[in-house]
Motif scaffolding. Structure first.
Motif, PDB file in Angstrom:
ATOM      1  N   VAL A  20       0.842  -1.206   0.000  1.00  0.00           N
ATOM      2  CA  VAL A  20       0.000   0.000   0.000  1.00  0.00           C
ATOM      3  C   VAL A  20       0.869   1.245   0.000  1.00  0.00           C
ATOM      4  CG1 VAL A  20      -1.718   1.322   1.287  1.00  0.00           C
ATOM      5  CG2 VAL A  20      -1.922  -1.168   1.139  1.00  0.00           C
ATOM      6  N   VAL A  21       1.918   1.241   0.817  1.00  0.00           N
ATOM      7  CA  VAL A  21       2.845   2.382   0.835  1.00  0.00           C
ATOM      8  C   VAL A  21       3.456   2.585  -0.545  1.00  0.00           C
ATOM      9  CG1 VAL A  21       4.947   3.344   1.850  1.00  0.00           C
ATOM     10  CG2 VAL A  21       3.361   2.032   3.281  1.00  0.00           C
ATOM     11  N   LYS A  22       3.890   1.499  -1.165  1.00  0.00           N
ATOM     12  CA  LYS A  22       4.528   1.596  -2.485  1.00  0.00           C
ATOM     13  C   LYS A  22       3.543   2.028  -3.566  1.00  0.00           C
ATOM     14  CE  LYS A  22       8.409  -1.568  -1.783  1.00  0.00           C
ATOM     15  NZ  LYS A  22       9.446  -0.638  -2.284  1.00  0.00           N
ATOM     16  N   ALA A  23       2.267   1.700  -3.392  1.00  0.00           N
ATOM     17  CA  ALA A  23       1.257   2.057  -4.383  1.00  0.00           C
ATOM     18  C   ALA A  23       0.752   3.488  -4.221  1.00  0.00           C
ATOM     19  CB  ALA A  23       0.074   1.095  -4.294  1.00  0.00           C
ATOM     20  N   THR A  24       1.072   4.122  -3.117  1.00  0.00           N
ATOM     21  CA  THR A  24       0.527   5.453  -2.849  1.00  0.00           C
ATOM     22  C   THR A  24       1.626   6.516  -2.734  1.00  0.00           C
ATOM     23  OG1 THR A  24       0.404   4.861  -0.478  1.00  0.00           O
ATOM     24  CG2 THR A  24      -1.602   4.595  -1.809  1.00  0.00           C
ATOM     25  N   TRP A  25       2.270   6.635  -1.582  1.00  0.00           N
ATOM     26  CA  TRP A  25       3.114   7.804  -1.344  1.00  0.00           C
ATOM     27  C   TRP A  25       4.613   7.544  -1.372  1.00  0.00           C
ATOM     28  CZ3 TRP A  25       6.227   7.568   2.975  1.00  0.00           C
ATOM     29  CH2 TRP A  25       5.876   6.658   3.978  1.00  0.00           C
ATOM     30  N   ASP A  26       5.038   6.272  -1.437  1.00  0.00           N
ATOM     31  CA  ASP A  26       6.464   5.924  -1.456  1.00  0.00           C
ATOM     32  C   ASP A  26       7.236   6.696  -2.514  1.00  0.00           C
ATOM     33  OD1 ASP A  26       8.531   4.305  -3.018  1.00  0.00           O
ATOM     34  OD2 ASP A  26       8.518   3.142  -1.156  1.00  0.00           O
ATOM     35  N   LYS A  27       6.654   6.830  -3.688  1.00  0.00           N
ATOM     36  CA  LYS A  27       7.358   7.442  -4.830  1.00  0.00           C
ATOM     37  C   LYS A  27       7.616   8.933  -4.644  1.00  0.00           C
ATOM     38  CE  LYS A  27       3.931   6.011  -7.324  1.00  0.00           C
ATOM     39  NZ  LYS A  27       2.910   5.651  -6.305  1.00  0.00           N
ATOM     40  N   ASP A  28       6.978   9.553  -3.652  1.00  0.00           N
ATOM     41  CA  ASP A  28       7.191  10.983  -3.408  1.00  0.00           C
ATOM     42  C   ASP A  28       8.394  11.260  -2.510  1.00  0.00           C
ATOM     43  OD1 ASP A  28       5.085  12.074  -4.936  1.00  0.00           O
ATOM     44  OD2 ASP A  28       3.637  11.545  -3.378  1.00  0.00           O
ATOM     45  N   ALA A  29       9.049  10.215  -2.043  1.00  0.00           N
ATOM     46  CA  ALA A  29      10.194  10.384  -1.146  1.00  0.00           C
ATOM     47  C   ALA A  29      11.504  10.261  -1.910  1.00  0.00           C
ATOM     48  CB  ALA A  29      10.148   9.341  -0.036  1.00  0.00           C
ATOM     49  N   ALA A  30      12.449  11.157  -1.615  1.00  0.00           N
ATOM     50  CA  ALA A  30      13.790  11.035  -2.199  1.00  0.00           C
ATOM     51  C   ALA A  30      14.612  10.016  -1.425  1.00  0.00           C
ATOM     52  CB  ALA A  30      14.481  12.398  -2.202  1.00  0.00           C
TER      53      ALA A  30
END
Length: 419
Positions: free
Chosen positions: A218-228
Motif C-alpha cells: 500500500v505504501v509503495k502504491a501510494t506515497w512511497d514514490k514521493d520520497a527522495a
C-alpha cells in the motif's frame, strides 16, 4: 479562545470590549509565536479604530513556563475573574457521524447528539462558567490521564454528565467569510514560500515481517514514490522490498527500541544527511508534498518536533508527545539533542511516541501541534472539520480501503514535481 490563524472582527461583539478576554491558542515554536503576536496586534488595532478600550488579549504559551499548558484546563485558574453573567458555552458546532475511537466511542448510540466546538472558528465561555470551572478543576481529578482530542474533551468536561451547559451553536463563529461573522478562518496549511526539497526529508517506515505483503504494498502504491530518501525498517532483512534489520527484535506493541535505533541511524553516515526525519508506521498514509510545503514554515536550525500532539498526565506535570501513527517529524537538531542527552527506552516494547515526548520534554524541546496530522481514519473525524483541511496524514487500514482513502484525501491533482 481562538487560533493564531483566525481573522477576528471585534465590531461584532455587542458588549464593551474591556469586558472581553481573548485567548489565542499560541505555541512556543518561533513561527507560531510570531503569528500569534501578529494576530494580537491586529485585534488591538481593530479596537483602537473603534474608539474603545482595548480588550485583554492573552497568548496561551506566555501564561506559564509549563510546556503542557496548551490545554485550557490548566489555564482556567489563571484566567478566572469575578463575573455576574449566565453560564454560556458558545461556538461553531461539530459532531461525530459515527462512534469514534478518538472520543472513546462516547455517545455511541447517537454520536451526532453531542456537539463540540470547531477550533478553527474559535469558541467562548462566559466568565461565570469560567469561574465554576476554575474552582472545579482545583479539586476534581480528570477522568483520564490522556489528552487526545482537546475540543471534544473540553465540551465533555463542561457538559459534566448533563449538569453543565452544552455547546450553543452561534452563527457568528465562522470558518467561511460571511458579512455577519465575528471570526473567519484562513488555512491550516499556510503559504510560507516554496516547499522544501524532497532531499530535505529522510523517511523511516517501521514495519515487520508479517506486514511485508499486506501493508508495504500500500505504501509503495501510494506515497512511497514521493520520497527522495526512504528506508523500511523491519525485524528481518527482505531484499525484495528492501527492508533493513536494525538488530532490534519485533515487539507486539511499543516499538521504542526500533525507533531509537532509527534516530541513531539518522545521525550516522549510513544514510544521506537531511534536515528533517519523518517516522511513520507501515499503515500510515501521508502526503509528502503537503508536508514539504508545511515544513517551509519551520526553521530546521531549531529543535522542532512536529505532528499531532497528545498529552499524558498534563494536570500532574506530565508531558506532551507526537502521536506515532500520524507521523512524527523531527529536525536534525532535535534528534541530535535527544540522542546526546542519553534519554532512552525503558524497554524495547515501550510506547515509542510517549517515550520520545518524555525525552524531548526533559531536554526542553516543545511539541508543536498541527491538526493536519491524524492518528486515526477519516471516518473518525467530523466531516465539517476535515472539509476545512488539506490533511497531511491518516492512520490505520482497519475497515477502510487505504488506497481509496489516499486518493480521496491526500493525493494532489497537480503533478508531483510542481509541489
Amino acid at each position: 479562545f481562538s487560533r493564531s490563524i483566525h481573522n477576528f472582527k471585534v465590531r461584532y461583539f455587542c458588549c464593551w470590549l474591556e469586558e472581553v478576554v481573548l485567548v489565542i491558542q499560541s505555541q512556543r515554536n518561533s513561527y507560531h509565536a510570531h503569528q500569534s503576536a501578529q494576530r494580537k496586534a491586529e485585534i488591538l488595532q481593530q479596537a483602537a479604530q473603534l474608539g474603545q478600550e482595548a480588550p485583554v488579549v492573552l497568548l496561551l504559551h506566555e501564561l506559564s513556563e509549563y510546556e503542557g499548558d496548551w490545554t485550557p484546563f490548566l489555564s482556567y485558574p489563571t484566567l478566572f475573574v469575578l463575573s455576574y453573567c449566565q453560564e454560556w458555552f458558545l461556538g461553531k458546532r461539530l459532531h461525530d457521524n459515527e462512534a469514534s475511537i478518538i472520543h472513546h466511542y462516547a455517545f455511541s448510540e447517537d454520536p451526532s447528539s453531542f456537539g463540540y466546538p470547531d477550533p478553527a472558528a474559535g469558541w467562548a465561555i462566559s466568565m461565570s462558567l469560567l469561574q465554576r470551572l476554575a474552582e472545579r478543576i482545583q479539586y476534581e481529578r480528570m477522568k483520564s490521564d490522556f489528552t487526545i482530542d482537546l475540543k471534544h474533551e473540553i465540551a465533555f468536561y463542561i457538559w459534566e454528565g448533563g449538569n453543565g451547559p452544552k455547546l450553543t451553536a452561534v452563527p457568528e463563529f465562522c470558518t467561511q467569510q460571511r458579512d455577519y461573522c465575528a471570526t473567519t478562518f484562513t488555512t491550516y496549511l499556510p503559504n510560507c514560500g516554496d516547499a522544501v526539497n524532497k532531499e530535505d526529508i529522510f523517511v523511516a517506515v517501521k514495519t515487520c515481517q508479517k506486514f511485508h505483503s499486506e501493508r508495504v504494498p500500500v505504501v509503495k502504491a501510494t506515497w512511497d514514490k514521493d520520497a527522495a530518501f526512504l528506508e523500511y525498517y523491519s525485524d528481518v532483512t527482505d531484499p525484495s522490498i528492501p527492508t533493513i534489520h536494525l538488530g532490534v527484535p519485533n515487539t507486539e506493541r511499543g516499538h521504542c527500541g526500533k525507533t531509537f535505533a532509527i534516530l541513531r541511524r539518522f545521525l550516522s553516515d549510513s544514510v544521506p544527511k537531511a534536515d528533517w526525519l519523518l517516522i511513520v508506521d507501515d499503515d500510515t498514509l501521508i502526503s509528502l508534498p503537503r508536508l514539504r510545503k508545511l515544513l517551509r514554515c519551520y526553521d530546521p536550525r531549531e529543535a522542532v518536533s512536529l505532528g499531532e500532539r497528545y498529552g499524558y498526565g498534563l494536570m500532574q506535570s506530565g508531558y506532551s508527545y507526537t502521536t506515532g501513527g500520524g507521523g512524527m517529524v523531527l529536525s536534525r537538531v532535535a534528534v541530535s539533542r535527544l540522542v546526546s542527552s542519553g534519554c532512552s527506552c525503558y524497554s524495547d516494547d515501550a510506547p515509542d511516541d510517549m517515550v520520545l515526548g518524555m525525552c524531548l520534554s526533559s531536554v526542553g524541546v516543545p511539541i508543536t501541534h498541527s491538526p493536519l496530522f491524524h492518528q486515526a481514519r477519516p471516518d473518525d473525524y467530523s466531516e465539517d472539520l476535515l472539509s476545512m483541511q488539506q490533511p497531511i496524514s491518516f492512520h490505520k487500514h482497519w475497515n477502510t480501503d487505504p488506497v481509496a482513502v489516499y486518493t480521496h484525501w491526500l493525493q494532489d491533482t497537480q503533478p508531483r514535481d510542481e509541489l
